[in-house]
Write an enzyme that holds these catalytic residues in place. Structure first.
Site, short mmCIF file in Angstrom:
data_model
loop_
_atom_site.label_atom_id
_atom_site.label_comp_id
_atom_site.label_asym_id
_atom_site.label_seq_id
_atom_site.Cartn_x
_atom_site.Cartn_y
_atom_site.Cartn_z
N LYS A 79 6.37 -68.30 -8.42
CA LYS A 79 6.97 -68.79 -9.67
C LYS A 79 6.74 -70.29 -9.79
O LYS A 79 6.83 -71.02 -8.80
CB LYS A 79 8.47 -68.47 -9.68
CG LYS A 79 9.18 -68.81 -10.98
CD LYS A 79 10.65 -68.38 -10.94
CE LYS A 79 11.36 -68.71 -12.26
NZ LYS A 79 12.77 -68.26 -12.25
N SER A 159 14.46 -65.57 -16.35
CA SER A 159 13.35 -66.49 -16.52
C SER A 159 12.12 -66.13 -15.70
O SER A 159 11.03 -66.64 -15.97
CB SER A 159 13.81 -67.90 -16.16
OG SER A 159 14.10 -67.98 -14.77
N SER A 183 18.10 -64.22 -13.47
CA SER A 183 16.66 -64.42 -13.70
C SER A 183 15.74 -63.70 -12.73
O SER A 183 14.52 -63.75 -12.88
CB SER A 183 16.33 -65.91 -13.70
OG SER A 183 16.80 -66.51 -14.88
#
Length: 490
Positions: A79, A159, A183
C-alpha cells in the site's frame, strides 16, 4: 504449468520449497499479469519491475542454498502508505509529489527480511481517507467483481482498495494494508478477500504515513485465512521506533488453523442490527451463526450499548488527529510547492492545490473540534465515548465471550459516484469503526454472494492480542462458505 498467479500464498510457498518453479518465474508471471490488467483495474500506482526481478533472483539463490525465510521469493504488493526506500511513497496525494523516502517502514523491512519480493506500490484513498478508493490522486481503483450480467464498474472499498483489488485480481499473492476505521476489513469484504486489522500495537506504525495515530494499524489482505496468518506473522513485531508497539511474542498464527471451535463462545451483539440493513446482510449473518453452531461453538447474545455513538465519535477523533498529523505537509521540505508572495501564501497555495476535497474536509472538521471553545464539547466528549465503547467490549470478554461475529459492511460494492453525500459514505464504516476505537483485532472473511452475485463478508472481533482465535474461527467460516473468485473480464 498452471497460471502461477492463481496460487494462494501458501501454495506458492510450498511450490517454491518443492522447486516446482522459481521465484523468478513466479515474479515474472505477476509482472505480466499487472501489465495486462492494471490499465483497467488501476490497482498499482508504481510497479517496481527491476527491483522485483533482483529480489526474486536473490531469493532463488537463498532457496538453492536452503536458507529461505518464511516468505522467501513470494511477490507482494505494498500500500502506498508504507515508506519504501527510494521508491514512490505518496499516500496517493498530490501534496507528496515525487517523494521517495530514504528509509524503510518497519513492516516492509520485516517482509523483506523474511524474503518477500516487492512488485510495487498500491493505490489507495488519499492519506487513507475514504471508503471507496475514489479520493486517490491517481484515480479510482476498479473492483475486479461485477454484478451478474453487468459490465458496470464498481468500487473495491477503501482506503486499501488497491490492496484488495490486486489480491482479488491475482496481481500479487498478498498485500499490506492499513485500517483506521475499517480500511482493511471493508475492502476485503467488497472484493471476496480476507483481511485482518490486528490489535493496536501488534504491528509497528513507524514509516507508515499517519492518518489518526491512535487508530491506525497495519495488517494484511490475502486470498485465504491461512495466507493472512502467514503474512501477519512476518509483519508483526515490537519496534523501539514506535513506542505504541507492544513487546509481546508474535505467535505462529498458522499453527492456530485447523483447531476445533467446539466450546468457543461467540457473541452476537444486538446493536449491530441497524435500521435499514438489507435482508441479505441479515441472512448472511444468520448463516454464519449456523455454521459456527454446527462446528460446535456456543452462540451467546450480547449487548454493546454504546455502539450507536461509535461512528459520530470516530468522525471527531480521527479528523482531529488528522488535522494535527497533516500539518507537516506545507511545501517547505518535500513534495509539492506552489509559490506565493510570502511564506503564509506559499503554505496556503500548496495545501489548497495539494490536498483533495475529502482530506481538506477532514482537516477542517478536525481543526474545528480542537479549537478553543469546542475542544471540550466535541473532542473531549468523543474520547469519553471511546472509553465507554471499549468498556462494552471488555465486559463482553470478561463474561466469557471468545469472539464476536457481526456483518463486515452494510451492503455489497457500489458504483463509483453512486454515493456523493459524505455522511452516507461514512456510514459504510458503521460495523468496523468500533474495533478501532477499542483497539481490538478484527477480521473480515468472505461468507457469501449478494443477490446480484457480489461478495459479502462477515466480521470477527477478538480479545486484545488474540488474533489466533480469529484465524481459527474464520477458517471454519471459510471452509463452510468456500472461496469466491471474480470472473475475469480484464
Amino acid at each position: 504449468m498452471t497460471d502461477l498467479t492463481n496460487l494462494t500464498l501458501a501454495e506458492a510457498r510450498d511450490g517454491l520449497k518443492a522447486k516446482s518453479f522459481s521465484s523468478t518465474e513466479l515474479t515474472e508471471a505477476f509482472l505480466g499479469a499487472i501489465e495486462a490488467a492494471n490499465p483497467k483495474i488501476n490497482a498499482y500506482v508504481a510497479v517496481t519491475g527491476d527491483q522485483a526481478r533482483d529480489m526474486a533472483k536473490a531469493s532463488d539463490a537463498r532457496l538453492a542454498r536452503g536458507e529461505g525465510g518464511a516468505l522467501e521469493g513470494l511477490p507482494l504488493g505494498i500500500k502506498d502508505l508504507f515508506a519504501t526506500k527510494g521508491v514512490h511513497t505518496q499516500a496517493c496525494s498530490h501534496i507528496l509529489d515525487g517523494f521517495k523516502p530514504e528509509y524503510e517502514s518497519t513492516v516492509t523491512a520485516n517482509l523483506w527480511a523474511d524474503g518477500a519480493v516487492m512488485l510495487g506500490k498500491l493505490n489507495m484513498d488519499e492519506f487513507a481517507m475514504g471508503s471507496s478508493n475514489e479520493t486517490s490522486y491517481y484515480g479510482n481503483v476498479v473492483n475486479p467483481w461485477r454484478k451478474a450480467g453487468s459490465d458496470q464498474a464498481l468500487v473495491p472499498g477503501g482506503s486499501s482498495g488497491g490492496s484488495a483489488a490486486a489480491v482479488a485480481a491475482s496481481l500479487c499473492l498478498g498485500a499490506t494494508a492499513t485500517d483506521t476505521g475499517g480500511s482493511i476489513r471493508q475492502p476485503a469484504a467488497l472484493t471476496g478477500t480476507v483481511g485482518i486489522k490486528p490489535t493496536y500495537g501488534r504491528c509497528s506504525r513507524w514509516g507508515v504515513v499517519a492518518f489518526a495515530s491512535s487508530l491506525d494499524q497495519a495488517g494484511p489482505i490475502a486470498k485465504t485465512v491461512r495466507d493472512c496468518a502467514i503474512l501477519l506473522k512476518s509483519m508483526a513485531s515490537v519496534d523501539p521506533k514506535d513506542t505504541t508497539s507492544v513487546d509481546l511474542p508474535v505467535p505462529d498464527y498458522e499453527a492456530a488453523l485447523g483447531k476445533s471451535v467446539k466450546g468457543l463462545r461467540i457473541g452476537i451483539p444486538a446493536e449491530y442490527r441497524v435500521e435499514g440493513m438489507p435482508a441479505e446482510i441479515e441472512a448472511l449473518w444468520q448463516q454464519g451463526i449456523a455454521w459456527l453452531k454446527d462446528a460446535g461453538a456456543e452462540i451467546v447474545n450480547i449487548s454493546l450499548p454504546h455502539t450507536k455513538y461509535a461512528l459520530p465519535a470516530y468522525y471527531i477523533v480521527a479528523p482531529a488527529e488528522a488535522s494535527s498529523n497533516l500539518a507537516r505537509y506545507d511545501g517547505v521540505r518535500y513534495g509539492l510547492r506552489v509559490p506565493g508572495n510570502d511564506i503564509i501564501d506559499m503554505y496556503e497555495n500548496t495545501r489548497a492545490a495539494g490536498f483533495g476535497a475529502e482530506v481538506q474536509r477532514r482537516i477542517l472538521i478536525g481543526t474545528y473540534v480542537l479549537s478553543a471553545g469546542y475542544y471540550d464539547a466535541y473532542y473531549l466528549k468523543a474520547q469519553k465515548v471511546r472509553t465507554l465503547i471499549k468498556r462494552d467490549f471488555d465486559l463482553a470478554f470478561e463474561a466469557g465471550v471468545d469472539a464476536i461475529l457481526t456483518p463486515a459492511t452494510p451492503d455489497a460494492a457500489f458504483a463509483p459516484g453512486e454515493i456523493t453525500d459524505p455522511v452516507a459514505m461514512y456510514l459504510n464504516d458503521i460495523f468496523t469503526v468500533t474495533v478501532n476505537m477499542a483497539g481490538l483485532p478484527g477480521l473480515s472473511v468472505p461468507a457469501g454472494l449478494s443477490a446480484s452475485g457480489l461478495p459479502l463478508g462477515l466480521q470477527l472481533i477478538g480479545r486484545p492480542f488474540d488474533e489466533e482465535t480469529l484465524f481459527q474461527v474464520a477458517e471454519v467460516i471459510e471452509k463452510a462458505a468456500g472461496r469466491f473468485t471474480a470472473s475475469r473480464w480484464w
